[in-house]
Scaffold this active site. Structure first.
Site, PDB file in Angstrom:
ATOM      1  N   ASN A  22      -1.225  18.967  62.328  1.00  0.00           N
ATOM      2  CA  ASN A  22      -1.635  18.041  61.520  1.00  0.00           C
ATOM      3  C   ASN A  22      -2.369  16.466  62.163  1.00  0.00           C
ATOM      4  O   ASN A  22      -2.542  15.662  61.137  1.00  0.00           O
ATOM      5  CB  ASN A  22       0.040  17.858  60.499  1.00  0.00           C
ATOM      6  CG  ASN A  22       0.944  17.690  62.202  1.00  0.00           C
ATOM      7  OD1 ASN A  22       0.967  17.722  62.882  1.00  0.00           O
ATOM      8  ND2 ASN A  22       2.162  16.852  61.216  1.00  0.00           N
ATOM      9  N   GLU A  67       9.982  11.936  72.274  1.00  0.00           N
ATOM     10  CA  GLU A  67       8.905  11.480  72.347  1.00  0.00           C
ATOM     11  C   GLU A  67       8.451   9.794  72.557  1.00  0.00           C
ATOM     12  O   GLU A  67       9.534   8.642  72.061  1.00  0.00           O
ATOM     13  CB  GLU A  67       7.717  11.614  71.978  1.00  0.00           C
ATOM     14  CG  GLU A  67       7.388  13.178  71.902  1.00  0.00           C
ATOM     15  CD  GLU A  67       6.423  14.131  71.560  1.00  0.00           C
ATOM     16  OE1 GLU A  67       5.925  13.931  70.229  1.00  0.00           O
ATOM     17  OE2 GLU A  67       5.451  14.729  72.651  1.00  0.00           O
ATOM     18  N   GLU A 100      10.101  18.918  69.829  1.00  0.00           N
ATOM     19  CA  GLU A 100       9.452  18.565  68.942  1.00  0.00           C
ATOM     20  C   GLU A 100       8.776  19.024  67.448  1.00  0.00           C
ATOM     21  O   GLU A 100       7.774  19.302  67.715  1.00  0.00           O
ATOM     22  CB  GLU A 100       8.096  17.471  68.658  1.00  0.00           C
ATOM     23  CG  GLU A 100       7.972  16.132  69.463  1.00  0.00           C
ATOM     24  CD  GLU A 100       9.278  15.041  69.476  1.00  0.00           C
ATOM     25  OE1 GLU A 100      10.412  15.174  68.262  1.00  0.00           O
ATOM     26  OE2 GLU A 100       9.408  14.619  70.088  1.00  0.00           O
ATOM     27  N   CYS A 116       5.918  16.318  59.967  1.00  0.00           N
ATOM     28  CA  CYS A 116       7.556  16.815  60.266  1.00  0.00           C
ATOM     29  C   CYS A 116       8.263  16.157  59.525  1.00  0.00           C
ATOM     30  O   CYS A 116       9.561  16.311  59.617  1.00  0.00           O
ATOM     31  CB  CYS A 116       7.429  16.750  62.263  1.00  0.00           C
ATOM     32  SG  CYS A 116       6.879  15.204  63.012  1.00  0.00           S
TER      33      CYS A 116
END
Ligand code: NDP
Length: 483
Positions: free
Chosen positions: A152, A457, A249, A283
């Protein structure tokens, strides 16, 4: 073919091809046209990438941090100079509107490289007084890190993983999703142009089996995955068997809670951003929109009007606000979820059909009267499908918002800031917003709780995940021994 790279892989500072690998056709989702043909990495390619990374990391890890940073800053300058060209490639790879890729994808990647180039030289150990003797700590790189990306935000994901890893002295082998393999190759080329030593950042293409081969290799110290929860479970287990560090993630079904005192237009704008940007393929999207009952019909009326005004069309047209889904498989999956929502009794407010701008379009879709047990409220769709749920009390909204195995993100809209903080404190999510949604500046940690992932992150928090501590005790007197 209009986006064919020089070869499939970038290893040890050079393009590398091995036509024995399975063919990967890269399709521009805007038209269905094949824009590149690549090959999946063979064991020989994977081996070359890993041994090159091991060799390069030794010297890269010993380099002065400011020297590494200088190289990363040159890469940042190149990315910014070539913003238009890189955005066009990202649009061809993903189908996302150029309006988005010009401002979100590579620019966010450049921000991450810039941030960690600045931060890394400040990362130091500590001294620990021990009454004469003392100890000190050294923050060392982990070694070779593997990055595995979703489709994505392919270039942003590559940068978000490379930035902390490389700035702190690690080397990386990155495997993009085979659906969007082009951006990471550009990043590898740019790093070499910026003066990075060969082998520090390598890109190998491939399907899940290539990711699995990387995640289980004994030369690898860490695996950082952006992908779905089922893939995360597999990769985490494989990494654990080798006692490797991980960052995961993963997916979500995040709640966005809108109270009746909220600024309605802002809340609607945020709900639209958190469901329709990148055609809903994000997400952290707030895909369960809880709206307090008193404002529900007003909310739905304005939401429908604003959604119907979204301009879908050719992703390369700067006026286009909404593009296709990334692939035929994703299109089929999203249409199935729409069918299920209708069958399970959700009320269709707008959209609900395939779009008429090309084979991979789905209309921005809103369902109301969604209940917690419906498939649409439980599973990640990863498409432009918003579920609106009603609620009465704060306590009820919190309990229902937390009633999921996911825990990536959450948002609250209210004019009462005390309530905003109180509610957020009780939501089980790693990344949260009050009166905003889906903004992920590099200065702020990004990550999840529960099944949506581990590790963080971005921000200073990522330093923990790309370094390890060595503790050194220094004796300053004679050794006191009973023997
Ligand atoms: P997948 O989980 O299908 O794939 C992610 C990556 O893992 C791909 O490169 C894939 O390769 C690879 N892979 C698949 N199987 C294995 C394996 N056994 N071992 C190692 N690697 C493997 O996700 P998608 O690409 O479909 O992306 C969508 C998902 O990603 C959504 O669930 C979304 O929520 C999540 N996501 C999470 C984000 C976050 O930061 N939390 C951000 C963006 C997306 P291949 O594609 O070739 O199968």
């Amino acid at each position: 073919m209009r986006a064919q790279p020089a070869a499939s892989h970038f290893v040890n500072g050079e393009w590398l091809e091995d036509t024995a690998g399975e063919v990967i056709e890269v399709i521009y989702p805007g038209t269905g046209e094949v824009i590149a043909r690549l090959h999946s990495a063979t064991p020989a390619v994977i081996g070359a990438a890993l041994s090159g990374a091991v060799a390069a990391q030794a010297a890269w890890g010993r380099m002065r941090p400011v020297e590494r940073s200088r190289i990363l800053m040159r890469a940042v300058a190149i990315i910014r100079e070539r913003g238009a060209e890189l955005a066009e490639l990202e649009t061809l790879d993903t189908g996302k509107p150029i309006q988005e890729t010009l401002v979100a994808d590579w620019p966010s990647g450049a921000d991450a490289l810039e941030y960690f180039a600045g931060l890394a030289p400040t990362v130091t150990g500590e001294t620990i007084p021990l009454g004469g003797d003392f100890a000190y700590t050294i923050r060392e790189p982990l070694g070779v890190c593997v990055g595995i990306g979703a489709w994505n935000y392919p270039s942003q994901i590559a940068c978000w993983k490379a930035a902390p890893a490389l700035s702190l002295g690690n080397a990386m082998v990155f495997k993009p999703s085979e659906v969007t393999p082009l951006g990471a190759l550009k990043l590898a080329e740019i790093f070499i142009e910026a003066g990075m030593p060969a082998g520090v950042f390598n890109v190998v293409q491939g399907y899940g089996n290539v990711g699995a081969a990387l995640a289980t290799d004994s030369r690898v110290a860490k695996v950082s995955l952006t992908g779905s929860v089922p893939t995360g479970r597999k990769v985490y287990a494989a990494a654990a068997a080798g006692m490797k560090h991980v960052t995961m993630e993963l997916g979500g079904k995040s709640p966005l809670i809108i109270f009746d005192d909220a600024d309605l237009e802002s809340a609607i704008g945020a709900a639209m951003l958190g469901n329709f940007y990148s055609s809903g393929q994000i997400c952290s999207n707030g895909t369960r929109v809880f709206v307090q009952r008193g404002i529900k019909e007003q909310f739905l009326t304005r939401l429908a009007a604003r959604t119907e005004a979204i301009l879908a069309g050719d992703p390369l047209d700067p006026e286009t606000q909404f593009g296709p889904l990334v692939s035929a498989a994703q299109h089929e999956k999203v249409m199935e979820y729409i069918g299920k929502a209708k069958a399970e009794g959700a009320r269709l407010i707008t959209g609900g059909a395939a779009g008429n701008h090309g084979p991979l379009f789905v209309q921005p879709t809103v369902f109301a009267d969604v209940t917690d047990d419906m498939t649409l409220a439980r599973e990640e769709v990863f498409g432009p499908v918003m579920a609106v749920l009603d609620f009465d009390s704060e306590e009820e909204a919190i309990a229902r918002a937390n009633g999921t195995e996911f825990g990536l993100a959450a948002g609250v809209f209210t004019a009462d800031l005390a309530r905003g903080h109180r509610v957020i404190a009780q939501l089980q999510a790693g990344t949260c917003w009050i009166n905003a949604y889906n903004l992920t500046p590099v200065e702020m940690p990004f990550g999840a709780v529960k099944a949506s992932g581990v590790g963080r992150e971005n921000s200073r928090a990522a330093v923990e995940h790309y370094t390890q501590v060595k503790a050194v005790y220094v004796g300053t007197g004679p050794v006191d021994s009973p023997y």
